[in-house]
Scaffold this active site. Sequence first.
Site, PDB file in Angstrom:
ATOM      1  N   GLU A 196      67.077  97.227  54.204  1.00  0.00           N
ATOM      2  CA  GLU A 196      67.845  96.006  54.451  1.00  0.00           C
ATOM      3  C   GLU A 196      68.500  96.029  55.829  1.00  0.00           C
ATOM      4  O   GLU A 196      68.585  95.000  56.512  1.00  0.00           O
ATOM      5  CB  GLU A 196      68.923  95.839  53.370  1.00  0.00           C
ATOM      6  CG  GLU A 196      68.362  95.670  51.966  1.00  0.00           C
ATOM      7  CD  GLU A 196      68.276  96.989  51.206  1.00  0.00           C
ATOM      8  OE1 GLU A 196      68.559  96.992  49.998  1.00  0.00           O
ATOM      9  OE2 GLU A 196      67.911  98.020  51.833  1.00  0.00           O
ATOM     10  N   MET A 253      31.973 128.702  40.819  1.00  0.00           N
ATOM     11  CA  MET A 253      30.919 129.551  40.280  1.00  0.00           C
ATOM     12  C   MET A 253      31.560 130.656  39.438  1.00  0.00           C
ATOM     13  O   MET A 253      32.766 130.888  39.489  1.00  0.00           O
ATOM     14  CB  MET A 253      30.095 130.171  41.413  1.00  0.00           C
ATOM     15  CG  MET A 253      29.519 129.142  42.381  1.00  0.00           C
ATOM     16  SD  MET A 253      28.519 127.865  41.571  1.00  0.00           S
ATOM     17  CE  MET A 253      27.118 128.848  41.014  1.00  0.00           C
TER      18      MET A 253
END
Length: 379
Positions: free
Chosen positions: A59, A170
Amino acid sequence: MTASEQAALDQRSMARALELARNGLYSTHPNPRVGCVIVQGTQIVGEGWHARAGEPHAEVYALRQAGEKARGATAYVTLEPCSHHGRTPPCADALINAGVARVVVAMQDPNPQVAGSGLARLQAAGISVQCGVLEAEARLLNAGFIKRMEQGLPLVRVKLAMSLDGRTAMASGESQWITGPAARAAVQRLRARSSIVLTGADTVLADSARLTVRPDELGLNAELTALAMTRPPLRVLVDGRLRVPLSAPFYQVGPALVATCAAAMARERFLDDGHQLLAVPGTNGHVDLRKLLLELASRGANEVLVEAGPRLAGAFARQGLVDEFQLFMAAKFLGCSGRPLLDWPLAKMADAPALKIVEMRAVGDDWRIIAVPAPAQHV
């Protein structure tokens, strides 16, 4: 102006305020992201957004730009203007002093220090107030801040990268790289927007993970990149038994917070290296994750990004602590011996947790799926 024309103007102006608020995505924590637009007639005369805690709110910037044109104008703010003195003066007073005639807000502030008092102060000053324009969008933008204020917990995202067959690495543990550069850049932005990036000892030991934000991979403009790097996320390591040595790369790139069940035995050693130890209760050397999240929220954490292996990510999921899963899926198979996505043993289909997919899109050569826990179905 007709009522329908006014409603359309309100929608457009608030949409612009939300667009401005998103500029603070990577830098406002622990504060919420807020944007403000000042409209005189049908013309925007002032704009602003909050960049960092301790600096002026949205603001203030918008009123500065508007100057005298703010008198009699409408202010559109994405969050209720504050009414208390924190590190900056109350924004409700700034709007009153500027002489605005009307204030439209997207949502009430969930902060108990505000929680409607800002709107009440504006109304008491004779200003017309409307609340709830584009509220859903405003709540989404600050979901972590809202959850912290309402529940005392941060919003928790779990990021996972997987193959088409749901594997993360893996059998040997090799995992770099499952996904491509575009997906990795998206992860960098997830880190940058988070208050905390959290991982576990297994990930740090197996991958030599650092979990830093790399500015050259963010894909943001220069201003937002610079802002993001002024407030990098706190890196938190969950290491219940202090298995990760201080010589690990994780500790060499800046201060970290270590959540552990064994804090007393090594506090001085960690403090000497610039890190913090956080003692968290646990069982069999495993940190109580809910209590950890409560502590992190008490320190101002709005959003926590979990980047961990299947054990820690699975523990968050099993305990119902995950608000959002971000899954990056690569167009490759890792095979039946690859490591699973989550350590979450389920015996039967009825036990499988339901998820709601809220977004699915291509990210480079990979896919990103955003999913949230589905609401419980009551029979």
